[in-house]
Scaffold this motif. Structure first.
Motif, PDB file in Angstrom:
ATOM      1  N   ASN A  55      25.732 -26.034   2.994  1.00  0.00           N
ATOM      2  CA  ASN A  55      25.003 -26.396   4.208  1.00  0.00           C
ATOM      3  C   ASN A  55      23.519 -26.058   4.079  1.00  0.00           C
ATOM      4  O   ASN A  55      22.664 -26.827   4.504  1.00  0.00           O
ATOM      5  CB  ASN A  55      25.597 -25.705   5.428  1.00  0.00           C
ATOM      6  N   GLN A  56      23.218 -24.905   3.489  1.00  0.00           N
ATOM      7  CA  GLN A  56      21.821 -24.507   3.298  1.00  0.00           C
ATOM      8  C   GLN A  56      21.117 -25.471   2.341  1.00  0.00           C
ATOM      9  O   GLN A  56      19.989 -25.881   2.594  1.00  0.00           O
ATOM     10  CB  GLN A  56      21.736 -23.069   2.761  1.00  0.00           C
ATOM     11  N   ALA A  57      21.797 -25.856   1.263  1.00  0.00           N
ATOM     12  CA  ALA A  57      21.204 -26.797   0.302  1.00  0.00           C
ATOM     13  C   ALA A  57      20.961 -28.151   0.960  1.00  0.00           C
ATOM     14  O   ALA A  57      19.916 -28.780   0.746  1.00  0.00           O
ATOM     15  CB  ALA A  57      22.113 -26.947  -0.918  1.00  0.00           C
ATOM     16  N   ALA A  58      21.899 -28.606   1.782  1.00  0.00           N
ATOM     17  CA  ALA A  58      21.727 -29.885   2.477  1.00  0.00           C
ATOM     18  C   ALA A  58      20.566 -29.816   3.457  1.00  0.00           C
ATOM     19  O   ALA A  58      19.787 -30.770   3.591  1.00  0.00           O
ATOM     20  CB  ALA A  58      23.015 -30.262   3.203  1.00  0.00           C
ATOM     21  N   LYS A  59      20.429 -28.687   4.123  1.00  0.00           N
ATOM     22  CA  LYS A  59      19.320 -28.508   5.066  1.00  0.00           C
ATOM     23  C   LYS A  59      17.982 -28.551   4.338  1.00  0.00           C
ATOM     24  O   LYS A  59      17.037 -29.195   4.791  1.00  0.00           O
ATOM     25  CB  LYS A  59      19.479 -27.176   5.799  1.00  0.00           C
ATOM     26  N   GLU A  60      17.904 -27.881   3.195  1.00  0.00           N
ATOM     27  CA  GLU A  60      16.666 -27.873   2.422  1.00  0.00           C
ATOM     28  C   GLU A  60      16.343 -29.270   1.891  1.00  0.00           C
ATOM     29  O   GLU A  60      15.202 -29.703   1.911  1.00  0.00           O
ATOM     30  CB  GLU A  60      16.767 -26.871   1.279  1.00  0.00           C
ATOM     31  N   GLN A  61      17.361 -29.988   1.442  1.00  0.00           N
ATOM     32  CA  GLN A  61      17.158 -31.336   0.932  1.00  0.00           C
ATOM     33  C   GLN A  61      16.690 -32.262   2.054  1.00  0.00           C
ATOM     34  O   GLN A  61      15.788 -33.079   1.859  1.00  0.00           O
ATOM     35  CB  GLN A  61      18.441 -31.865   0.310  1.00  0.00           C
ATOM     36  N   ALA A  62      17.288 -32.114   3.231  1.00  0.00           N
ATOM     37  CA  ALA A  62      16.913 -32.960   4.360  1.00  0.00           C
ATOM     38  C   ALA A  62      15.473 -32.688   4.796  1.00  0.00           C
ATOM     39  O   ALA A  62      14.772 -33.606   5.228  1.00  0.00           O
ATOM     40  CB  ALA A  62      17.869 -32.749   5.524  1.00  0.00           C
ATOM     41  N   SER A  63      15.029 -31.453   4.668  1.00  0.00           N
ATOM     42  CA  SER A  63      13.667 -31.127   5.094  1.00  0.00           C
ATOM     43  C   SER A  63      12.623 -31.721   4.145  1.00  0.00           C
ATOM     44  O   SER A  63      11.450 -31.826   4.500  1.00  0.00           O
ATOM     45  CB  SER A  63      13.483 -29.610   5.203  1.00  0.00           C
ATOM     46  N   GLN A  64      13.037 -32.133   2.951  1.00  0.00           N
ATOM     47  CA  GLN A  64      12.113 -32.698   1.974  1.00  0.00           C
ATOM     48  C   GLN A  64      11.944 -34.209   2.153  1.00  0.00           C
ATOM     49  O   GLN A  64      11.056 -34.805   1.570  1.00  0.00           O
ATOM     50  CB  GLN A  64      12.591 -32.401   0.559  1.00  0.00           C
ATOM     51  N   ILE A  65      12.779 -34.829   2.965  1.00  0.00           N
ATOM     52  CA  ILE A  65      12.693 -36.269   3.189  1.00  0.00           C
ATOM     53  C   ILE A  65      11.553 -36.543   4.164  1.00  0.00           C
ATOM     54  O   ILE A  65      11.463 -35.921   5.224  1.00  0.00           O
ATOM     55  CB  ILE A  65      14.025 -36.818   3.741  1.00  0.00           C
ATOM     56  N   GLN A  66      10.712 -37.485   3.813  1.00  0.00           N
ATOM     57  CA  GLN A  66       9.564 -37.855   4.644  1.00  0.00           C
ATOM     58  C   GLN A  66      10.018 -38.767   5.786  1.00  0.00           C
ATOM     59  O   GLN A  66      10.890 -39.619   5.597  1.00  0.00           O
ATOM     60  CB  GLN A  66       8.499 -38.555   3.798  1.00  0.00           C
ATOM     61  N   PRO A  67       9.428 -38.611   6.975  1.00  0.00           N
ATOM     62  CA  PRO A  67       9.809 -39.463   8.115  1.00  0.00           C
ATOM     63  C   PRO A  67       9.667 -40.957   7.819  1.00  0.00           C
ATOM     64  O   PRO A  67      10.496 -41.760   8.262  1.00  0.00           O
ATOM     65  CB  PRO A  67       8.842 -39.029   9.212  1.00  0.00           C
ATOM     66  N   ASP A  68       8.629 -41.363   7.060  1.00  0.00           N
ATOM     67  CA  ASP A  68       8.455 -42.782   6.728  1.00  0.00           C
ATOM     68  C   ASP A  68       9.629 -43.292   5.906  1.00  0.00           C
ATOM     69  O   ASP A  68      10.081 -44.431   6.079  1.00  0.00           O
ATOM     70  CB  ASP A  68       7.145 -42.996   5.950  1.00  0.00           C
ATOM     71  N   HIS A  69      10.127 -42.467   5.018  1.00  0.00           N
ATOM     72  CA  HIS A  69      11.271 -42.839   4.189  1.00  0.00           C
ATOM     73  C   HIS A  69      12.516 -43.054   5.056  1.00  0.00           C
ATOM     74  O   HIS A  69      13.279 -44.000   4.855  1.00  0.00           O
ATOM     75  CB  HIS A  69      11.520 -41.774   3.119  1.00  0.00           C
ATOM     76  N   ILE A  70      12.699 -42.196   6.035  1.00  0.00           N
ATOM     77  CA  ILE A  70      13.844 -42.322   6.940  1.00  0.00           C
ATOM     78  C   ILE A  70      13.736 -43.627   7.733  1.00  0.00           C
ATOM     79  O   ILE A  70      14.717 -44.356   7.895  1.00  0.00           O
ATOM     80  CB  ILE A  70      13.931 -41.111   7.891  1.00  0.00           C
ATOM     81  N   LEU A  71      12.532 -43.933   8.229  1.00  0.00           N
ATOM     82  CA  LEU A  71      12.345 -45.186   8.979  1.00  0.00           C
ATOM     83  C   LEU A  71      12.647 -46.404   8.117  1.00  0.00           C
ATOM     84  O   LEU A  71      13.286 -47.361   8.577  1.00  0.00           O
ATOM     85  CB  LEU A  71      10.915 -45.254   9.522  1.00  0.00           C
ATOM     86  N   ASN A  72      12.208 -46.388   6.870  1.00  0.00           N
ATOM     87  CA  ASN A  72      12.494 -47.501   5.966  1.00  0.00           C
ATOM     88  C   ASN A  72      13.991 -47.648   5.713  1.00  0.00           C
ATOM     89  O   ASN A  72      14.515 -48.759   5.671  1.00  0.00           O
ATOM     90  CB  ASN A  72      11.746 -47.334   4.642  1.00  0.00           C
ATOM     91  N   LEU A  73      14.669 -46.521   5.544  1.00  0.00           N
ATOM     92  CA  LEU A  73      16.120 -46.570   5.344  1.00  0.00           C
ATOM     93  C   LEU A  73      16.811 -47.170   6.561  1.00  0.00           C
ATOM     94  O   LEU A  73      17.731 -47.982   6.432  1.00  0.00           O
ATOM     95  CB  LEU A  73      16.667 -45.170   5.059  1.00  0.00           C
ATOM     96  N   LEU A  74      16.370 -46.768   7.754  1.00  0.00           N
ATOM     97  CA  LEU A  74      16.973 -47.293   8.975  1.00  0.00           C
ATOM     98  C   LEU A  74      16.713 -48.789   9.122  1.00  0.00           C
ATOM     99  O   LEU A  74      17.601 -49.543   9.523  1.00  0.00           O
ATOM    100  CB  LEU A  74      16.433 -46.541  10.198  1.00  0.00           C
ATOM    101  N   LYS A  75      15.515 -49.231   8.796  1.00  0.00           N
ATOM    102  CA  LYS A  75      15.190 -50.666   8.883  1.00  0.00           C
ATOM    103  C   LYS A  75      16.072 -51.460   7.929  1.00  0.00           C
ATOM    104  O   LYS A  75      16.585 -52.523   8.296  1.00  0.00           O
ATOM    105  CB  LYS A  75      13.711 -50.905   8.568  1.00  0.00           C
ATOM    106  N   ASN A  76      16.257 -50.968   6.712  1.00  0.00           N
ATOM    107  CA  ASN A  76      17.094 -51.660   5.734  1.00  0.00           C
ATOM    108  C   ASN A  76      18.568 -51.641   6.151  1.00  0.00           C
ATOM    109  O   ASN A  76      19.302 -52.576   5.872  1.00  0.00           O
ATOM    110  CB  ASN A  76      16.929 -51.040   4.358  1.00  0.00           C
ATOM    111  N   PHE A  77      18.977 -50.590   6.796  1.00  0.00           N
ATOM    112  CA  PHE A  77      20.373 -50.466   7.222  1.00  0.00           C
ATOM    113  C   PHE A  77      20.704 -51.480   8.315  1.00  0.00           C
ATOM    114  O   PHE A  77      21.788 -52.006   8.374  1.00  0.00           O
ATOM    115  CB  PHE A  77      20.638 -49.032   7.710  1.00  0.00           C
TER     116      PHE A  77
END
Length: 79
Positions: A55-77
């Motif tokens: 859970n800690q590793a997933a939290k750290e990995q999630a904190s490294q994702i940029q908001p723009d990247h998340i928006l692009n993923l959502l648009k493609n989804f």
């Protein structure tokens, strides 16, 4: 830490809803039985620690994702 001595067949109650019973002694190991409500998760400590670490590793990995990247993923989804 509470330390108790129990004989085979004796039990300890935790919080009025969890019973831990001594089932037997096999060499240097004690065999325990647990009776608890279904919503109470019972895990060996090493499994619990593994989950905490994942859970800690997933939290750290999630904190490294940029908001723009998340928006692009959502648009493609949505396409």
């Amino acid at each position: 830490m509470l330390v108790l001595r129990r004989k085979i067949g004796e039990a300890v109650m935790i919080g009025g809803t969890i019973q831990v019973q001594i089932l037997g002694i096999e060499g240097d190991q004690i065999k325990l039985g647990f009776i608890a409500p279904k919503d109470v998760q019972i895990l060996r400590e090493e499994l619990y620690q593994g989950i905490v670490e994942e859970n800690q590793a997933a939290k750290e990995q999630a904190s490294q994702i940029q908001p723009d990247h998340i928006l692009n993923l959502l648009k493609n989804f949505q396409r």
